[in-house]
Design an enzyme around this catalytic site. Structure first.
Site, PDB file in Angstrom:
ATOM      1  N   GLU A  59       4.772  -4.963   6.773  1.00  0.00           N
ATOM      2  CA  GLU A  59       3.917  -3.991   7.545  1.00  0.00           C
ATOM      3  C   GLU A  59       4.516  -3.771   9.041  1.00  0.00           C
ATOM      4  O   GLU A  59       4.514  -2.603   9.363  1.00  0.00           O
ATOM      5  CB  GLU A  59       2.454  -4.310   7.786  1.00  0.00           C
ATOM      6  CG  GLU A  59       1.777  -4.236   6.237  1.00  0.00           C
ATOM      7  CD  GLU A  59       1.756  -5.448   5.649  1.00  0.00           C
ATOM      8  OE1 GLU A  59       2.496  -6.420   5.805  1.00  0.00           O
ATOM      9  OE2 GLU A  59       0.637  -5.578   4.492  1.00  0.00           O
ATOM     10  N   GLU A  69      -0.726  -9.274  -0.781  1.00  0.00           N
ATOM     11  CA  GLU A  69      -2.262  -9.661  -0.492  1.00  0.00           C
ATOM     12  C   GLU A  69      -3.127  -9.541  -1.713  1.00  0.00           C
ATOM     13  O   GLU A  69      -4.072 -10.183  -1.831  1.00  0.00           O
ATOM     14  CB  GLU A  69      -2.808  -8.483   0.510  1.00  0.00           C
ATOM     15  CG  GLU A  69      -2.035  -8.562   1.978  1.00  0.00           C
ATOM     16  CD  GLU A  69      -2.365  -7.457   2.669  1.00  0.00           C
ATOM     17  OE1 GLU A  69      -1.911  -6.466   2.561  1.00  0.00           O
ATOM     18  OE2 GLU A  69      -3.055  -7.916   3.963  1.00  0.00           O
ATOM     19  N   ALA A  97       0.896  -1.202   0.081  1.00  0.00           N
ATOM     20  CA  ALA A  97      -0.099  -0.144  -0.136  1.00  0.00           C
ATOM     21  C   ALA A  97       0.985   1.325   0.008  1.00  0.00           C
ATOM     22  O   ALA A  97       2.199   1.129   0.488  1.00  0.00           O
ATOM     23  CB  ALA A  97      -0.925  -0.120   1.164  1.00  0.00           C
TER      24      ALA A  97
HETATM   25  C1  HXC Z   1       5.058   4.568  -1.317  1.00  0.00           C
HETATM   26  C2  HXC Z   1       6.847   3.371  -2.194  1.00  0.00           C
HETATM   27  C3  HXC Z   1       6.611   2.130  -1.580  1.00  0.00           C
HETATM   28  C4  HXC Z   1       5.290   1.955  -0.978  1.00  0.00           C
HETATM   29  C5  HXC Z   1       8.646   1.683  -2.839  1.00  0.00           C
HETATM   30  N1  HXC Z   1       8.212   3.121  -2.965  1.00  0.00           N
HETATM   31  N2  HXC Z   1       7.543   1.009  -2.052  1.00  0.00           N
HETATM   32  N3  HXC Z   1       5.964   4.366  -2.099  1.00  0.00           N
HETATM   33  N4  HXC Z   1       4.865   3.203  -0.716  1.00  0.00           N
HETATM   34  N5  HXC Z   1       4.753   0.950  -0.151  1.00  0.00           N
HETATM   35  C6  HXC Z   1       8.541   4.029  -3.691  1.00  0.00           C
HETATM   36  C7  HXC Z   1      10.084   4.552  -2.622  1.00  0.00           C
HETATM   37  O1  HXC Z   1       9.596   5.538  -1.884  1.00  0.00           O
HETATM   38  C8  HXC Z   1      10.810   5.228  -4.134  1.00  0.00           C
HETATM   39  O2  HXC Z   1      10.179   6.542  -4.420  1.00  0.00           O
HETATM   40  C9  HXC Z   1      10.463   4.465  -5.068  1.00  0.00           C
HETATM   41  O3  HXC Z   1       9.385   3.665  -4.785  1.00  0.00           O
HETATM   42  C10 HXC Z   1      11.387   3.360  -5.293  1.00  0.00           C
HETATM   43  O4  HXC Z   1      11.769   2.464  -3.990  1.00  0.00           O
HETATM   44  P1  HXC Z   1      13.156   2.376  -3.439  1.00  0.00           P
HETATM   45  O5  HXC Z   1      12.766   2.239  -2.091  1.00  0.00           O
HETATM   46  O6  HXC Z   1      14.128   3.645  -3.768  1.00  0.00           O
HETATM   47  O7  HXC Z   1      13.804   0.973  -4.187  1.00  0.00           O
HETATM   48  P2  HXC Z   1      14.576  -0.171  -3.666  1.00  0.00           P
HETATM   49  O8  HXC Z   1      15.592   0.517  -2.810  1.00  0.00           O
HETATM   50  O9  HXC Z   1      14.955  -0.968  -4.919  1.00  0.00           O
HETATM   51  O10 HXC Z   1      13.898  -0.915  -2.479  1.00  0.00           O
HETATM   52  C11 HXC Z   1      12.607  -1.675  -3.126  1.00  0.00           C
HETATM   53  C12 HXC Z   1      11.800  -1.999  -1.761  1.00  0.00           C
HETATM   54  C13 HXC Z   1      11.387  -0.756  -0.928  1.00  0.00           C
HETATM   55  C14 HXC Z   1      12.421  -2.842  -0.877  1.00  0.00           C
HETATM   56  C15 HXC Z   1      10.470  -2.499  -2.128  1.00  0.00           C
HETATM   57  O11 HXC Z   1      11.087   0.310  -1.740  1.00  0.00           O
HETATM   58  C16 HXC Z   1      10.458  -1.001   0.335  1.00  0.00           C
HETATM   59  O12 HXC Z   1      10.755  -1.447   1.067  1.00  0.00           O
HETATM   60  N6  HXC Z   1       9.314  -0.513   0.153  1.00  0.00           N
HETATM   61  C17 HXC Z   1       8.159  -0.536   1.118  1.00  0.00           C
HETATM   62  C18 HXC Z   1       7.687  -1.873   1.357  1.00  0.00           C
HETATM   63  C19 HXC Z   1       6.729  -2.216   2.289  1.00  0.00           C
HETATM   64  O13 HXC Z   1       6.690  -1.702   3.529  1.00  0.00           O
HETATM   65  N7  HXC Z   1       5.261  -2.386   1.998  1.00  0.00           N
HETATM   66  C20 HXC Z   1       4.423  -2.428   2.890  1.00  0.00           C
HETATM   67  C21 HXC Z   1       3.423  -1.314   2.812  1.00  0.00           C
HETATM   68  S1  HXC Z   1       2.093  -1.279   4.213  1.00  0.00           S
HETATM   69  P3  HXC Z   1      11.018   7.812  -4.420  1.00  0.00           P
HETATM   70  O14 HXC Z   1      10.020   8.766  -4.927  1.00  0.00           O
HETATM   71  O15 HXC Z   1      12.036   7.891  -3.078  1.00  0.00           O
HETATM   72  O16 HXC Z   1      12.072   7.404  -5.759  1.00  0.00           O
HETATM   73  C22 HXC Z   1       1.129  -2.184   3.333  1.00  0.00           C
HETATM   74  C23 HXC Z   1      -0.430  -2.157   3.979  1.00  0.00           C
HETATM   75  C24 HXC Z   1      -1.460  -3.240   3.172  1.00  0.00           C
HETATM   76  O17 HXC Z   1       1.236  -2.646   2.261  1.00  0.00           O
HETATM   77  C25 HXC Z   1      -2.660  -2.879   3.920  1.00  0.00           C
HETATM   78  C26 HXC Z   1      -3.473  -1.789   3.390  1.00  0.00           C
HETATM   79  C27 HXC Z   1      -4.790  -1.498   3.942  1.00  0.00           C
END
Ligand code: HXC
Length: 258
Positions: A132, A112, A65
């Site tokens: 998360e 999910e 998300a």
């Molecule tokens: C918003 C995101 C994002 C996310 C990546 N980006 N994941 N933006 N929400 N979930 C954005 C980054 O900010 C960055 O933008 C660009 O995408 C590239 O990501 P990087 O981090 O620079 O890439 P990398 O170093 O290759 O790392 C990839 C990654 C990492 C390991 C996937 O991005 C990451 O850990 N992302 C978050 C994963 C996460 O925690 N997901 C769970 C979310 S909560 P910029 O602008 O800086 O270039 C969830 C809840 C679900 O899903 C329930 C909902 C109701």
């Protein structure tokens, strides 16, 4: 309908929906999930479409998300807006078969979403996770429930509590994905699987999906009854007569969804 965060292509009875927010690794925001649920409802209702593929990019199916969108939300906003609940219910209501073709990251809401589909074909670069916990929250659109049903309590707990990622090989071993293929072959494999499904009677594929999904919802006895009723009801269709006649006459069945 023109969409901004997804691409919808319909080709030979198969609809392919590609998540398209490359700058954010296809992070799921309200717009994307709204567009996705609307597109899925449209292709589900189409007479032409017989199978649906949901996919992302080579680097990310979806990295979760959208953290930017969520970060400042209050409990009241999340609760009153039923954050992503409405969209995920809509995705779960699709009656035609949906394949997730996953390459790269399928994290949090991305994992999910893949699990909301009927089965997952993964590239050897796929990485699944429910990270998360690292953000001070937990999965919110089915992760704790669906991942546990896919891979069992121990591995699901491990994923949700540590936030670690699972690679494609582990995901296949654990039963999360149905097949793993080299990255370059992912979409060919998904299209071949979809084309195979599209050859069948849509009445039978929808019934099969409905019956398998009962296994998640009910007791064995109730599930067996549901399956039996669906199986028996297919004998009211022309496609059952055609399918069995074609077998006996050693020819290919011509299903007409009747
Ligand atoms: C918003 C995101 C994002 C996310 C990546 N980006 N994941 N933006 N929400 N979930 C954005 C980054 O900010 C960055 O933008 C660009 O995408 C590239 O990501 P990087 O981090 O620079 O890439 P990398 O170093 O290759 O790392 C990839 C990654 C990492 C390991 C996937 O991005 C990451 O850990 N992302 C978050 C994963 C996460 O925690 N997901 C769970 C979310 S909560 P910029 O602008 O800086 O270039 C969830 C809840 C679900 O899903 C329930 C909902 C109701």
């Amino acid at each position: 309908m023109a969409y901004e965060t997804i691409i919808v292509e319909v080709d030979d009875e198969v609809a392919t929906i590609t998540l398209n927010r490359p700058d954010a690794l296809n992070a799921l925001n309200s717009q994307l999930l709204g567009e996705l649920s609307q597109a899925l409802a449209e292709v589900d209702a189409s007479d032409k479409v017989r199978c649906i593929i949901v996919t992302g990019s080579a680097k990310a199916f979806a990295a979760g998300a959208d953290i930017k969108e969520m970060s400042e939300k209050s409990f009241v906003e999340m609760f009153l807006g039923d954050y992503f609940g409405t969209a995920s219910d809509a995705i779960g209501r699709v009656r035609k078969p949906v394949i997730a073709a996953v390459s790269g990251y399928a994290l949090g809401g991305g994992c999910e979403l893949a699990m909301m589909c009927d089965f997952i074909i993964a590239s050897d670069t796929a990485k699944f996770g429910q990270p998360e916990i690292n953000l001070g929250v937990i999965a919110g659109i089915g992760g704790t429930q669906r991942l546990t049903r896919y891979v069992g309590k121990s591995k699901s707990m491990d994923m949700h509590l540590t936030g670690r990622f699972m690679d494609a090989e582990e995901a296949e071993r654990a039963g999360l994905v149905s097949r793993v293929v080299p990255a370059k072959q992912l979409m060919d494999e998904a299209h071949q699987a979809a084309a195979k499904i599209a050859e069948k009677s849509v009445l039978a594929t929808m019934a099969a999906k409905q019956a398998v999904n009962r296994a998640y919802e009910t007791t064995l006895t109730e599930g067996l009854m549901a399956e039996r009723s669906l199986f028996q009801s297919l004998f009211a269709t022309e496609d059952q007569k055609e399918g069995m006649a074609a077998f006996l006459e050693k020819r290919t069945a011509q299903f007409r969804d009747r």
